[in-house]
Scaffold this active site. Structure first.
Site, PDB file in Angstrom:
ATOM      1  N   CYS A  26      -1.225  10.016 -18.225  1.00 23.66           N
ATOM      2  CA  CYS A  26      -0.772  11.249 -18.891  1.00 23.66           C
ATOM      3  C   CYS A  26       0.519  11.753 -18.248  1.00 23.66           C
ATOM      4  O   CYS A  26       1.416  12.241 -18.927  1.00 23.66           O
ATOM      5  CB  CYS A  26      -1.855  12.309 -18.786  1.00 23.66           C
ATOM      6  N   HIS A 169      -4.447  17.329 -15.367  1.00 22.01           N
ATOM      7  CA  HIS A 169      -4.037  16.584 -16.573  1.00 22.01           C
ATOM      8  C   HIS A 169      -2.676  17.111 -17.026  1.00 22.01           C
ATOM      9  O   HIS A 169      -2.521  18.313 -17.254  1.00 22.01           O
ATOM     10  CB  HIS A 169      -5.089  16.795 -17.681  1.00 22.01           C
ATOM     11  N   ASN A 200      -0.977  16.471 -26.454  1.00 18.69           N
ATOM     12  CA  ASN A 200      -1.837  15.672 -25.577  1.00 18.69           C
ATOM     13  C   ASN A 200      -1.544  14.187 -25.807  1.00 18.69           C
ATOM     14  O   ASN A 200      -0.757  13.824 -26.679  1.00 18.69           O
ATOM     15  CB  ASN A 200      -3.306  16.010 -25.875  1.00 18.69           C
TER      16      ASN A 200
END
Lengths: 245, 106
Positions: A26, A169, A200
């Site tokens: 990520c 994250h 995302n």
């Protein structure tokens, strides 16, 4: 500060939603999308062109801390870009959700995007919104705990349900807005819920077509802890760009 | 005909129907329905639906929580697949691993 800002509404800035699959990249995806968006805003590349979509693979292979699929930090990604004097195109560096550490081929290919610097913004949601609206998307790192069961709408969490100190994250902040919600109280039949729009990397079938929204103004899930963005172009005084509403 | 182990399963029928729907929607398959993996994932799924319900009640915004493609993962599995092992700000990655008196602990 404009009432709303959504960089998705301008062509060529925000590329398609990606899926990190079983690779904890990520951090590389958020950094790559940030660089891509800033280049797109300056009209230097079309972010959605197939040759440039995810720079992430090169960031993984060349990650200064070893196997990028085991997690990492956006500032490592930006340092990797500076060390390699830029990023190769997707054509040259096809994305794979796996890493061949020490297989860094960055030096073999012509660079199609580079950065001058990267900065960390102040942990102040108003200033983050201002920067977002006048310069472009920003990477943020949040506590992802509530995202496992998230379907849609604006998450407004208490620190007890989403610890703002335990951020784990990284995602891309692409806009903000406010939604009017009718409420039971006759004194205030309508209240407005300000929110952030975040991109995302779990595929387009998750959340709101790959995006999600967090409440703006309460440091929801630690969003103000690590706001980082690359800087593309010399820091000459330029008219700031303006975000489409 | 004889009752299979799954028919003795005390869990409500509709939960099993929803779980079947989940498996179709997100293309999940486990060992055969009577297998332990299927049963374990059904338990995790039921726990996650209850968790989503609780989040829905606690949320102060307009978020909707419920069945997602991640509803058959435990919280630990979810964290392992998607999150930093060490949440940022706890142990910066750039720090050196420091040996300690106890063997094996770093």
């Amino acid at each position: 500060l404009p009432r709303t800002c959504d960089w998705r509404n301008k062509a060529g800035i925000i590329s398609r939603i990606k899926n990190q699959e079983n690779c904890k990249c990520c951090w590389a995806m958020a950094a790559a999308d940030n660089i891509e968006a800033l280049w797109g805003i300056r009209g230097r590349i079309r972010a959605c062109s197939p040759t440039l979509s995810p720079f992430a693979s090169e960031l993984l292979d060349c990650n200064r801390c070893g196997d990028g699929c085991q997690g990492g930090f956006v500032w490592d990604a930006f340092i990797t870009v500076l060390n390699n004097s830029g990023l190769a195109s997707e054509k040259d560096y096809p994305f794979k959700a796996s890493v061949k550490t020490h297989r860094c081929l960055a030096n073999k290919y012509r660079k199609v995007a580079w950065i001058q610097d990267f900065i960390m913004l102040e942990d102040n949601e108003h200033k983050i919104a201002q920067y977002l609206a006048t310069h472009g998307p920003i990477t943020v790192t949040i506590n992802m705990k509530l995202l496992q069961h998230y379907k849609k709408g604006v998450i407004k969490a208490k620190p007890t349900t989403c610890d703002p100190q335990l951020v784990n994250h990284s995602v891309l902040l692409v806009g903000f807005g406010a939604e009017t919600v009718s409420s039971q109280s006759h004194l205030r039949p309508h209240r407005s819920t300000p929110y952030w729009i975040l991109k995302n990397s779990w595929g387009a079938h998750w959340g709101e077509e790959g995006y999600f929204r967090l409440h703006r103004g309460s440091n929801s899930c630690g969003i103000t802890k690590y706001p980082f963005t690359a800087r593309v172009d010399q820091p000459v005084r330029k008219l700031p760009v303006s975000c489409p509403p | 005909d004889s009752l299979g182990p799954q028919d003795l399963d005390p869990r409500p029928l509709e939960l099993k129907e929803v779980f079947k729907l989940f498996q179709v929607q997100f293309n999940r398959s486990y060992s055969n329905p009577a297998g332990s993996e299927h049963s374990r994932r059904l338990d995790i799924f039921a726990h996650n639906l209850a968790k989503a319900q609780q989040l829905q009640e606690e949320d102060l915004g307009t978020a909707e929580f419920g069945m997602t493609s991640l509803s058959d993962l435990t919280e630990e599995e979810f964290g392992k697949i998607f999150g930093h092992q060490k949440a940022v700000g706890e142990v910066p990655r750039m720090g050196r691993k420091v040996g300690s008196e106890q063997q094996g602990e770093t």
